[in-house]
Design a protein around this motif. Structure first.
Motif, mmCIF file in Angstrom:
data_model
loop_
_atom_site.group_PDB
_atom_site.id
_atom_site.type_symbol
_atom_site.label_atom_id
_atom_site.label_comp_id
_atom_site.label_asym_id
_atom_site.label_seq_id
_atom_site.Cartn_x
_atom_site.Cartn_y
_atom_site.Cartn_z
ATOM 1 N N ALA A 185 0.812 -1.221 0.000
ATOM 2 C CA ALA A 185 0.000 0.000 0.000
ATOM 3 C C ALA A 185 0.841 1.264 0.000
ATOM 4 O O ALA A 185 1.894 1.336 0.635
ATOM 5 N N ARG A 186 0.358 2.271 -0.688
ATOM 6 C CA ARG A 186 0.883 3.623 -0.578
ATOM 7 C C ARG A 186 0.152 4.261 0.598
ATOM 8 O O ARG A 186 -1.076 4.371 0.588
ATOM 9 N N VAL A 187 0.884 4.671 1.617
ATOM 10 C CA VAL A 187 0.286 5.154 2.853
ATOM 11 C C VAL A 187 0.500 6.663 2.956
ATOM 12 O O VAL A 187 1.637 7.144 2.928
ATOM 13 N N ILE A 188 -0.598 7.397 3.084
ATOM 14 C CA ILE A 188 -0.542 8.855 3.102
ATOM 15 C C ILE A 188 -1.167 9.389 4.386
ATOM 16 O O ILE A 188 -2.330 9.108 4.690
ATOM 17 N N VAL A 189 -0.379 10.129 5.142
ATOM 18 C CA VAL A 189 -0.869 10.785 6.354
ATOM 19 C C VAL A 189 -1.356 12.172 5.967
ATOM 20 O O VAL A 189 -0.609 12.964 5.381
ATOM 21 N N VAL A 190 -2.601 12.465 6.273
ATOM 22 C CA VAL A 190 -3.209 13.741 5.918
ATOM 23 C C VAL A 190 -3.222 14.648 7.150
ATOM 24 O O VAL A 190 -3.801 14.299 8.181
ATOM 25 N N GLY A 191 -2.575 15.808 7.044
ATOM 26 C CA GLY A 191 -2.513 16.740 8.162
ATOM 27 C C GLY A 191 -3.815 17.478 8.371
ATOM 28 O O GLY A 191 -4.774 17.349 7.601
ATOM 29 N N TYR A 192 -3.858 18.277 9.429
ATOM 30 C CA TYR A 192 -5.060 19.026 9.792
ATOM 31 C C TYR A 192 -5.045 20.412 9.157
ATOM 32 O O TYR A 192 -4.010 21.101 9.171
ATOM 33 N N PRO A 193 -6.164 20.863 8.601
ATOM 34 C CA PRO A 193 -6.235 22.204 8.010
ATOM 35 C C PRO A 193 -6.261 23.288 9.085
ATOM 36 O O PRO A 193 -6.523 23.018 10.256
ATOM 37 N N ARG A 194 -5.996 24.482 8.660
ATOM 38 C CA ARG A 194 -5.921 25.637 9.558
ATOM 39 C C ARG A 194 -7.308 25.994 10.119
ATOM 40 O O ARG A 194 -8.276 26.085 9.374
#
Length: 291
Positions: A185-194
């Motif tokens: 799997a390609r694993v992507i951590v998505v950060g939190y928006p402002r």
């Protein structure tokens, strides 16, 4: 006349986002099994239409994983994100409202899973919940000061920063487990928006003391840095949404906000949570990475 101009602006923004997402998706390649993991900033409380599997997870059919899936057309799409989830909810069942349970989110992973997005960390140690429950109530006593930062500083130590530091190894461990269960799997951590603006204040929407705006930005920035470092240490990718959401904070006017303010809207978004426009914006940013 103002309403008409606002409608045109919102429509134009939606068209631009749709075009960006479509173009990025065409370059991302074929996805077999996409799994979305995360908390309420992934699930999308109150954004229509809410799913009922279980209803207590406040999982929207218009959250950013759903927007991604609609653009990528994976053979199988599994969204197990759930409001209130923390890193512990990845490997253990999560009790939610209406006497329901969301199974361990990592149970959705398979050997043939080839794309995983993860949006987690903000609920660990009650981080976001403590800030949002405490800061607005302290504003009246020192509206131009930083009473919330002072409240969470004990003997000269910023206890919120301590919590942020401790989130890093938790997220890294989850990412390592994802790689073990879905090695391809390609694993992507998505950060939190402002949430708060770079400058200026809007106490009617975001009722923090003026000095706490900068602190809130710093807390979010530090949390996202911890997530980015965890991704790097666990051979995953990190997608920054904090930078791209500049100008789309809760104080933004003219329909450009990605995040709701203090007022709960049962037909748009939970308080201090992403709006549908925010989900579309985050999806567009993630798709740029997938290219």
């Amino acid at each position: 006349m103002r309403t008409a101009r606002l409608l045109v602006a919102v429509t134009s923004a939606a068209i631009l986002l749709t075009t960006t997402i479509t173009a990025a998706a065409s370059a991302a390649g074929t996805i077999h099994h996409y799994v979305a993991l995360g908390d309420s900033y992934t699930s999308g409380p109150f954004i229509p239409i809410q799913r009922s599997d279980p209803l207590g997870c406040a999982r929207s059919t218009a959250n950013y994983p759903s927007v991604l899936a609609a653009a990528l057309h994976p053979a199988v799409f599994t969204d197990v994100s759930c409001a209130g989830a923390d890193t512990g909810s990845m490997t253990a069942p999560q009790s939610v409202t209406f006497n329901a349970t969301n199974p361990p989110q990592l149970d959705a992973l398979r050997l043939d899973t080839d794309l995983v997005t993860v949006g987690i960390g903000g609920n660990d140690f009650g981080l976001f919940g403590r800030l949002l429950a405490t800061c607005p109530g302290l504003r009246a006593g020192a509206p131009a000061g930083n009473p919330c930062e002072q409240h969470f500083t004990v003997n000269g130590v910023d206890t919120v920063q301590m919590a942020v530091t401790a989130i890093h190894p938790r997220v890294e461990a989850i990412l390592t487990t994802i790689h073990q269960r879905s090695p391809g799997a390609r694993v992507i951590v998505v950060g939190y928006p402002r949430i708060a603006p770079e400058s200026g204040y809007c106490p009617d929407v975001l009722p923090f003391a003026e000095g706490d705006y900068a602190w809130l930005n710093r807390v979010e920035s530090d949390l996202n840095a911890a997530l980015s470092d965890a991704a790097a240490d666990a051979a995953a990718e990190y997608v920054d949404t904090f930078g791209p959401s500049t100008g789309h904070d809760a104080c933004a006017r003219g329909g450009s906000a990605w995040v709701n303010g203090r007022n709960q809207n049962l037909f748009a978004a939970a308080a201090y949570h992403p709006l549908q426009a925010g989900m579309a914006g985050v999806a567009a940013v993630v798709l740029k990475t997938l290219r």
